[in-house]
Design a protein around this motif. Structure first.
Motif, PDB file in Angstrom:
ATOM      1  N   GLY A  52      -1.807  -7.115  21.248  1.00  0.00           N
ATOM      2  CA  GLY A  52      -2.996  -6.872  22.199  1.00  0.00           C
ATOM      3  C   GLY A  52      -4.340  -6.904  21.352  1.00  0.00           C
ATOM      4  N   CYS A  53      -4.284  -7.390  20.242  1.00  0.00           N
ATOM      5  CA  CYS A  53      -5.501  -7.251  19.480  1.00  0.00           C
ATOM      6  C   CYS A  53      -6.090  -8.597  19.322  1.00  0.00           C
ATOM      7  CB  CYS A  53      -5.416  -6.400  18.173  1.00  0.00           C
ATOM      8  SG  CYS A  53      -7.053  -6.148  17.343  1.00  0.00           S
ATOM      9  N   GLY A  54      -5.552  -9.231  18.023  1.00  0.00           N
ATOM     10  CA  GLY A  54      -5.869 -10.628  17.577  1.00  0.00           C
ATOM     11  C   GLY A  54      -7.284 -10.893  17.198  1.00  0.00           C
ATOM     12  N   ARG A  55      -7.984  -9.651  16.791  1.00  0.00           N
ATOM     13  CA  ARG A  55      -9.283  -9.850  15.927  1.00  0.00           C
ATOM     14  C   ARG A  55      -8.891 -10.351  14.682  1.00  0.00           C
ATOM     15  NH1 ARG A  55     -13.543  -7.339  17.797  1.00  0.00           N
ATOM     16  NH2 ARG A  55     -14.390  -6.920  16.039  1.00  0.00           N
ATOM     17  N   TYR A  56      -9.954 -11.168  14.108  1.00  0.00           N
ATOM     18  CA  TYR A  56      -9.924 -11.552  12.863  1.00  0.00           C
ATOM     19  C   TYR A  56     -10.158 -10.479  11.834  1.00  0.00           C
ATOM     20  CZ  TYR A  56      -9.197 -16.293  14.949  1.00  0.00           C
ATOM     21  OH  TYR A  56      -8.857 -17.157  15.864  1.00  0.00           O
ATOM     22  N   PHE A  57      -9.940 -10.470  10.664  1.00  0.00           N
ATOM     23  CA  PHE A  57     -10.185  -9.807   9.461  1.00  0.00           C
ATOM     24  C   PHE A  57     -10.272 -10.441   7.977  1.00  0.00           C
ATOM     25  CE2 PHE A  57      -5.541  -9.522   9.593  1.00  0.00           C
ATOM     26  CZ  PHE A  57      -5.213  -9.826   8.566  1.00  0.00           C
ATOM     27  N   ILE A  58     -10.941 -10.022   7.119  1.00  0.00           N
ATOM     28  CA  ILE A  58     -10.874 -10.403   5.691  1.00  0.00           C
ATOM     29  C   ILE A  58     -10.051  -9.534   4.852  1.00  0.00           C
ATOM     30  CG2 ILE A  58     -12.520 -11.067   3.709  1.00  0.00           C
ATOM     31  CD1 ILE A  58     -12.879 -12.844   6.167  1.00  0.00           C
ATOM     32  N   ASP A  59      -9.066 -10.086   4.237  1.00  0.00           N
ATOM     33  CA  ASP A  59      -8.195  -9.173   3.546  1.00  0.00           C
ATOM     34  C   ASP A  59      -8.569  -8.941   2.033  1.00  0.00           C
ATOM     35  OD1 ASP A  59      -5.922  -8.165   1.851  1.00  0.00           O
ATOM     36  OD2 ASP A  59      -4.521  -9.556   2.411  1.00  0.00           O
ATOM     37  N   THR A  60      -9.102  -7.816   1.526  1.00  0.00           N
ATOM     38  CA  THR A  60      -9.669  -7.475   0.502  1.00  0.00           C
ATOM     39  C   THR A  60      -8.699  -6.635  -0.217  1.00  0.00           C
ATOM     40  OG1 THR A  60     -10.521  -5.375   1.427  1.00  0.00           O
ATOM     41  CG2 THR A  60     -12.111  -7.434   1.351  1.00  0.00           C
ATOM     42  N   GLY A  61      -7.445  -6.406   0.102  1.00  0.00           N
ATOM     43  CA  GLY A  61      -6.481  -5.766  -0.451  1.00  0.00           C
ATOM     44  C   GLY A  61      -6.142  -6.185  -1.734  1.00  0.00           C
ATOM     45  N   ARG A  62      -5.447  -5.405  -2.691  1.00  0.00           N
ATOM     46  CA  ARG A  62      -5.089  -5.789  -3.827  1.00  0.00           C
ATOM     47  C   ARG A  62      -3.600  -5.931  -3.877  1.00  0.00           C
ATOM     48  NH1 ARG A  62      -9.684  -7.465  -4.914  1.00  0.00           N
ATOM     49  NH2 ARG A  62     -11.209  -6.215  -5.533  1.00  0.00           N
ATOM     50  N   ARG A  63      -2.690  -5.536  -3.255  1.00  0.00           N
ATOM     51  CA  ARG A  63      -1.279  -5.334  -3.218  1.00  0.00           C
ATOM     52  C   ARG A  63      -0.735  -6.407  -2.325  1.00  0.00           C
ATOM     53  NH1 ARG A  63      -1.677   0.872  -3.962  1.00  0.00           N
ATOM     54  NH2 ARG A  63      -2.459   0.761  -6.215  1.00  0.00           N
ATOM     55  N   THR A  64      -0.392  -5.782  -1.159  1.00  0.00           N
ATOM     56  CA  THR A  64       0.470  -6.372  -0.085  1.00  0.00           C
ATOM     57  C   THR A  64      -0.412  -7.180   0.767  1.00  0.00           C
ATOM     58  OG1 THR A  64       0.614  -4.789   1.089  1.00  0.00           O
ATOM     59  CG2 THR A  64       2.265  -4.992  -0.439  1.00  0.00           C
ATOM     60  N   PRO A  65      -0.234  -8.278   1.595  1.00  0.00           N
ATOM     61  CA  PRO A  65      -1.227  -9.007   2.448  1.00  0.00           C
ATOM     62  C   PRO A  65      -1.391  -8.111   3.588  1.00  0.00           C
ATOM     63  CG  PRO A  65       0.494 -10.454   1.561  1.00  0.00           C
ATOM     64  CD  PRO A  65       0.764  -9.025   1.206  1.00  0.00           C
ATOM     65  N   GLN A  66      -2.879  -8.131   3.946  1.00  0.00           N
ATOM     66  CA  GLN A  66      -2.987  -7.315   5.167  1.00  0.00           C
ATOM     67  C   GLN A  66      -2.541  -7.756   6.211  1.00  0.00           C
ATOM     68  OE1 GLN A  66      -7.420  -6.412   4.922  1.00  0.00           O
ATOM     69  NE2 GLN A  66      -7.557  -6.188   6.978  1.00  0.00           N
ATOM     70  N   ARG A  67      -2.375  -7.179   7.380  1.00  0.00           N
ATOM     71  CA  ARG A  67      -1.758  -7.678   8.570  1.00  0.00           C
ATOM     72  C   ARG A  67      -2.497  -7.181   9.621  1.00  0.00           C
ATOM     73  NH1 ARG A  67       3.699  -5.570   9.603  1.00  0.00           N
ATOM     74  NH2 ARG A  67       3.873  -7.229  11.261  1.00  0.00           N
ATOM     75  N   TYR A  68      -3.426  -6.175   9.411  1.00  0.00           N
ATOM     76  CA  TYR A  68      -4.075  -5.513  10.934  1.00  0.00           C
ATOM     77  C   TYR A  68      -5.511  -5.520  10.245  1.00  0.00           C
ATOM     78  CZ  TYR A  68       0.759  -4.091  11.613  1.00  0.00           C
ATOM     79  OH  TYR A  68       2.067  -4.235  11.773  1.00  0.00           O
ATOM     80  N   CYS A  69      -6.262  -5.773  11.284  1.00  0.00           N
ATOM     81  CA  CYS A  69      -7.584  -5.639  11.322  1.00  0.00           C
ATOM     82  C   CYS A  69      -8.363  -4.244  11.077  1.00  0.00           C
ATOM     83  CB  CYS A  69      -8.345  -6.261  12.718  1.00  0.00           C
ATOM     84  SG  CYS A  69      -8.328  -5.064  14.158  1.00  0.00           S
ATOM     85  N   SER A  70      -7.613  -3.252  11.281  1.00  0.00           N
ATOM     86  CA  SER A  70      -8.159  -1.817  10.996  1.00  0.00           C
ATOM     87  C   SER A  70      -6.878  -0.746  10.638  1.00  0.00           C
ATOM     88  CB  SER A  70      -8.855  -1.363  12.253  1.00  0.00           C
ATOM     89  OG  SER A  70      -8.247  -1.184  13.385  1.00  0.00           O
ATOM     90  N   THR A  71      -7.279   0.119  10.196  1.00  0.00           N
ATOM     91  CA  THR A  71      -6.219   1.152  10.105  1.00  0.00           C
ATOM     92  C   THR A  71      -5.586   1.789  11.324  1.00  0.00           C
ATOM     93  OG1 THR A  71      -7.754   2.959   9.920  1.00  0.00           O
ATOM     94  CG2 THR A  71      -6.956   1.989   7.795  1.00  0.00           C
ATOM     95  N   ARG A  72      -6.617   1.603  12.422  1.00  0.00           N
ATOM     96  CA  ARG A  72      -6.412   2.068  13.862  1.00  0.00           C
ATOM     97  C   ARG A  72      -5.407   0.957  14.370  1.00  0.00           C
ATOM     98  NH1 ARG A  72     -10.075   1.964  19.098  1.00  0.00           N
ATOM     99  NH2 ARG A  72      -8.613   3.064  20.411  1.00  0.00           N
ATOM    100  N   CYS A  73      -5.321  -0.020  14.311  1.00  0.00           N
ATOM    101  CA  CYS A  73      -4.254  -1.026  14.664  1.00  0.00           C
ATOM    102  C   CYS A  73      -2.977  -0.871  13.891  1.00  0.00           C
ATOM    103  CB  CYS A  73      -4.672  -2.315  14.562  1.00  0.00           C
ATOM    104  SG  CYS A  73      -5.646  -3.002  15.747  1.00  0.00           S
TER     105      CYS A  73
END
Length: 178
Positions: A143-164
């Protein structure tokens, strides 16, 4: 201060993701909505008409198409096509209260959509070149589908925010507990 605007974070890419998200969710569907996103990210002061705002919305759809890619070769090809069609004229610009920033400039008579696509091409090319992979994406939360920029250093980011991310983890935990 918003953490996204500190030192090494890709400010221009957050602008692109926020603009695409605003157009997608409707808040950027009006000229004033598009202008607000641009102003919030230190973009040029634009006064858009309904026609130029529609052109920017179409440009945002092109950018969304690239943000949907997770294949480096395909992304590089799409970004190179943008660079060919909308060459960036990069300049170092002092952003108030921040470091120097490499920004795309456009001729004074360039329309906003061309400026946006030129900016997007430069920002995405720099980020892909620096990271070596598509460090962006679309939120995997149902139900989200928002775009994000992955600035993480370890594993690939999957969610747009910590809330999601938390919402998905809590739902998975509840499902396992049943």
């Amino acid at each position: 201060m918003d953490q996204r605007f500190t030192d090494d974070n890709p400010r221009g890419l957050y602008f692109l993701a926020d603009l695409v998200n605003a157009v997608q969710d409707g808040t950027g569907a009006t000229p004033a909505g598009v202008e607000a996103v641009m102003e919030a990210h230190g973009g040029p002061p634009l006064r858009l008409t309904e026609t130029t705002a529609e052109d920017v919305r179409k440009a945002a759809a092109v950018i969304a198409g690239i943000l949907d890619l997770d294949d480096e070769s395909g992304a590089a090809e799409a970004i190179n096509a943008l660079l060919d069609q909308y060459p960036a004229r990069p300049r170092l610009v002092r952003v108030p209260e921040h470091r120097w920033s490499l920004r795309a400039t456009a001729p004074h008579d360039a329309d906003p959509a061309r400026w946006l696509l030129s900016t997007a091409a430069l920002a995405l090319a720099l980020w892909l070149g620096e990271r070596g992979y598509c460090a962006w994406g679309r939120c995997a939360a149902p139900g989200c589908g928002r775009y994000f920029i992955d600035t993480g250093r370890r594993t690939p980011q999957r969610y747009c925010s910590t809330r999601c991310g938390t919402r998905v983890r809590v739902a998975a935990h509840r499902d396992r507990s049943r």
